[in-house]
Design an enzyme around this catalytic site. Structure first.
Site, PDB file in Angstrom:
ATOM      1  N   ASN A 102      20.730 -58.264 -91.561  1.00  0.00           N
ATOM      2  CA  ASN A 102      19.658 -59.200 -91.436  1.00  0.00           C
ATOM      3  C   ASN A 102      18.276 -58.540 -91.885  1.00  0.00           C
ATOM      4  OD1 ASN A 102      19.861 -57.642 -89.046  1.00  0.00           O
ATOM      5  ND2 ASN A 102      19.039 -59.029 -87.826  1.00  0.00           N
TER       6      ASN A 102
ATOM      7  N   GLU B 298      14.463 -59.170 -92.003  1.00  0.00           N
ATOM      8  CA  GLU B 298      13.283 -60.071 -91.291  1.00  0.00           C
ATOM      9  C   GLU B 298      11.970 -59.854 -92.112  1.00  0.00           C
ATOM     10  OE1 GLU B 298      13.467 -58.982 -87.219  1.00  0.00           O
ATOM     11  OE2 GLU B 298      15.110 -59.938 -86.737  1.00  0.00           O
TER      12      GLU B 298
ATOM     13  N   CYS C  52      19.394 -64.059 -92.128  1.00  0.00           N
ATOM     14  CA  CYS C  52      20.686 -63.676 -91.369  1.00  0.00           C
ATOM     15  C   CYS C  52      21.563 -62.741 -92.099  1.00  0.00           C
ATOM     16  CB  CYS C  52      21.409 -64.438 -90.710  1.00  0.00           C
ATOM     17  SG  CYS C  52      20.762 -65.682 -89.492  1.00  0.00           S
TER      18      CYS C  52
ATOM     19  N   GLU D 224      24.681 -62.962 -92.319  1.00  0.00           N
ATOM     20  CA  GLU D 224      25.913 -63.689 -92.907  1.00  0.00           C
ATOM     21  C   GLU D 224      25.397 -64.238 -94.142  1.00  0.00           C
ATOM     22  OE1 GLU D 224      24.647 -63.602 -89.724  1.00  0.00           O
ATOM     23  OE2 GLU D 224      26.154 -64.416 -88.271  1.00  0.00           O
TER      24      GLU D 224
ATOM     25  N   CYS E 148      23.679 -70.610 -91.061  1.00  0.00           N
ATOM     26  CA  CYS E 148      24.801 -69.649 -91.582  1.00  0.00           C
ATOM     27  C   CYS E 148      26.183 -70.479 -91.856  1.00  0.00           C
ATOM     28  CB  CYS E 148      24.818 -68.569 -91.267  1.00  0.00           C
ATOM     29  SG  CYS E 148      23.537 -67.215 -91.365  1.00  0.00           S
TER      30      CYS E 148
HETATM   31  N1  THU Z   1      20.961 -62.777 -86.676  1.00  0.00           N
HETATM   32  C1  THU Z   1      21.639 -62.577 -87.759  1.00  0.00           C
HETATM   33  O1  THU Z   1      21.529 -61.905 -88.708  1.00  0.00           O
HETATM   34  N2  THU Z   1      23.059 -63.419 -87.410  1.00  0.00           N
HETATM   35  C2  THU Z   1      23.603 -63.898 -86.387  1.00  0.00           C
HETATM   36  O2  THU Z   1      24.611 -64.284 -86.512  1.00  0.00           O
HETATM   37  C3  THU Z   1      22.613 -64.059 -85.310  1.00  0.00           C
HETATM   38  C4  THU Z   1      21.243 -63.687 -85.619  1.00  0.00           C
HETATM   39  C5  THU Z   1      19.646 -62.311 -86.894  1.00  0.00           C
HETATM   40  C6  THU Z   1      18.467 -63.284 -87.164  1.00  0.00           C
HETATM   41  C7  THU Z   1      17.586 -62.433 -86.473  1.00  0.00           C
HETATM   42  O3  THU Z   1      16.918 -61.381 -87.659  1.00  0.00           O
HETATM   43  C8  THU Z   1      17.892 -61.920 -85.578  1.00  0.00           C
HETATM   44  O4  THU Z   1      19.263 -61.700 -85.733  1.00  0.00           O
HETATM   45  C9  THU Z   1      17.462 -62.253 -83.939  1.00  0.00           C
HETATM   46  O5  THU Z   1      17.693 -63.655 -84.059  1.00  0.00           O
END
Ligand code: THU
Length: 134
Positions: free
Chosen positions: A42, A44, A53, A55, A89
């Site tokens: 991920n 941000e 995310c 995925e 996702c």
């Molecule tokens: N996040 C993911 O990358 N994948 C997931 O399956 C759930 C959430 C990330 C998004 C954000 O950067 C952090 O986790 C908290 O939500």
């Protein structure tokens, strides 16, 4: 490639997460039909809603490298609980698994895991040409 091996790759990918705002790093490993594997973490942003995310990072890397057929996507976080993909996702996965047969392996920090099909996780995906046209 078995699920356990792919999950270990997802855990490795998690080390590259850029998650200073949530403190919730996530890693993903995507096994393509041609045997290649793409990794995601991920990423941000200070403008929170722009975060992406793990995925989707893995899927977009694969698609932009010419792979659009996938067998399995494994996900790992540091949570005690299994980490499931968000709805956005799942919709992106549906784009590249029109029969919804993609295997999605979710895990926790100890690498306990469960595998679902995309159909299990998103039984009523939005798809074009199903009476949705207007
Ligand atoms: N996040 C993911 O990358 N994948 C997931 O399956 C759930 C959430 C990330 C998004 C954000 O950067 C952090 O986790 C908290 O939500």
């Amino acid at each position: 490639m078995d699920s356990n091996e792919l999950l270990h790759m997802a855990r490795e990918a998690k080390a590259q997460a850029y998650a200073p705002y949530s403190g919730f790093p996530v890693g993903a490993a995507l096994y393509c039909e041609d045997g290649s594997v793409f990794f995601g973490a991920n990423v941000e942003n200070a403008s929170y809603s722009l975060g992406v995310c793990a995925e989707r990072v893995a899927i977009l890397k694969a698609v932009s490298a010419g792979r659009i057929r996938f067998q399995e996507l494994a996900i790992n976080s540091d949570s005690e609980q299994l980490t499931f993909p968000c709805g956005a996702c799942l919709q992106v996965m549906a784009e590249f698994s029109p029969d919804m047969s993609l295997s999605v392996t979710v895990s926790n920090r100890d690498l306990d895991y469960m595998t679902f099909t995309l159909r299990d996780l998103l039984p009523f995906a939005f798809q074009l040409n199903q009476g949705n046209s207007k």
